[in-house]
Write a protein that holds these residues in place. Structure first.
Motif, PDB file in Angstrom:
ATOM      1  N   ARG A  40      43.939 -72.032 -79.387  1.00  0.00           N
ATOM      2  CA  ARG A  40      44.978 -71.631 -80.348  1.00  0.00           C
ATOM      3  C   ARG A  40      46.086 -70.878 -79.628  1.00  0.00           C
ATOM      4  N   ILE A  41      47.320 -71.247 -79.943  1.00  0.00           N
ATOM      5  CA  ILE A  41      48.502 -70.571 -79.409  1.00  0.00           C
ATOM      6  C   ILE A  41      49.282 -70.082 -80.623  1.00  0.00           C
ATOM      7  N   ILE A  42      49.324 -68.760 -80.824  1.00  0.00           N
ATOM      8  CA  ILE A  42      49.957 -68.215 -82.023  1.00  0.00           C
ATOM      9  C   ILE A  42      50.907 -67.078 -81.667  1.00  0.00           C
ATOM     10  N   GLU A  51      49.871 -71.096 -86.642  1.00  0.00           N
ATOM     11  CA  GLU A  51      48.943 -71.083 -87.769  1.00  0.00           C
ATOM     12  C   GLU A  51      49.710 -70.737 -89.038  1.00  0.00           C
ATOM     13  N   LEU A  52      49.275 -71.275 -90.127  1.00  0.00           N
ATOM     14  CA  LEU A  52      49.922 -70.995 -91.399  1.00  0.00           C
ATOM     15  C   LEU A  52      49.676 -69.549 -91.792  1.00  0.00           C
ATOM     16  N   GLY A  53      50.728 -68.874 -92.234  1.00  0.00           N
ATOM     17  CA  GLY A  53      50.591 -67.502 -92.698  1.00  0.00           C
ATOM     18  C   GLY A  53      50.624 -66.458 -91.602  1.00  0.00           C
ATOM     19  N   GLY A  54      50.597 -66.874 -90.351  1.00  0.00           N
ATOM     20  CA  GLY A  54      50.637 -65.925 -89.241  1.00  0.00           C
ATOM     21  C   GLY A  54      52.046 -65.800 -88.680  1.00  0.00           C
ATOM     22  N   VAL A  98      50.729 -78.877 -84.462  1.00  0.00           N
ATOM     23  CA  VAL A  98      51.825 -77.923 -84.328  1.00  0.00           C
ATOM     24  C   VAL A  98      52.255 -77.524 -85.734  1.00  0.00           C
ATOM     25  N   ARG A  99      52.267 -76.204 -86.002  1.00  0.00           N
ATOM     26  CA  ARG A  99      52.664 -75.715 -87.329  1.00  0.00           C
ATOM     27  C   ARG A  99      53.291 -74.340 -87.218  1.00  0.00           C
TER      28      ARG A  99
END
Length: 185
Positions: free
Chosen positions: A109-111, A151-154, A178-179
């Motif tokens: 994960r890349i956030i 990530e969604l919401g992050g 990708v998001r």
């Protein structure tokens, strides 16, 4: 090479102890490779590692952070990259902020990544000028699969000043998600 992280569950987290750390804009630690002729600042294989809460800059042959050789379950959170260039012979294609490569490299994960800038103005109120990433902010290649970028919401990934925001390429590279990304110029 810079730092090689192998084995399992190594954590490098510079957000701990920073009052109200929210995202890469709050980072206070910077790693600068300068003009050294190294492949990467951090090369990561193994499982369950986390890098969080610092800035990276300088020249590299491959990428500032490289996940390879079966890196799995690695989290890159709140990293910022600026002034990332390429060393080596003419025609080299390096200078990526993050490179995820190899067919056994999966489930990472890349956030909250920022490319091309380090966040808010300094204490005098002047924003630091953008410093480009000469390659991709994130490159996924050589068969790497099932990795998540954002990530969604992050906190969103911000690809502000890079030659390429996200580059997914190569035979066998598949099922990468990708998001929640923002492209700025």
């Amino acid at each position: 090479f810079g730092f090689d992280i192998t084995g399992t569950q190594v954590t490098i987290d510079f957000s701990v102890g920073v009052t109200e750390w929210q995202a890469a804009a709050d980072n206070v630690i910077e790693v600068d490779t300068g003009k050294a002729e190294i492949d990467w600042a951090f090369g990561i294989d193994g499982a369950g590692h986390m890098l969080r809460g610092f800035n990276l800059r300088g020249d590299v042959k491959t990428g500032q952070v490289v996940l390879y050789n079966g890196a799995t379950g690695v989290t890159l959170d709140g990293l910022a990259f600026a002034g990332v260039g390429t060393v080596g012979s003419v025609g080299d294609v390096g200078g990526d902020a993050i490179r995820v490569r190899d067919e056994k490299t999966t489930g990472n994960r890349i956030i909250g990544t920022q490319c091309g800038w380090f966040g808010p103005p300094n204490t005098e109120g002047a924003a630091r000028p953008p410093e480009p990433v000469t390659g991709a902010c994130v490159e996924v290649s050589r068969g790497a699969h099932d990795n998540q970028i954002g990530e969604l919401g992050g906190s969103p990934n911000v690809f502000a000043d890079a030659a390429i925001g996200v580059h997914i390429t190569g035979r066998g590279t598949r099922k990468n998600d990708v998001r929640n990304a923002r492209m700025d110029g």
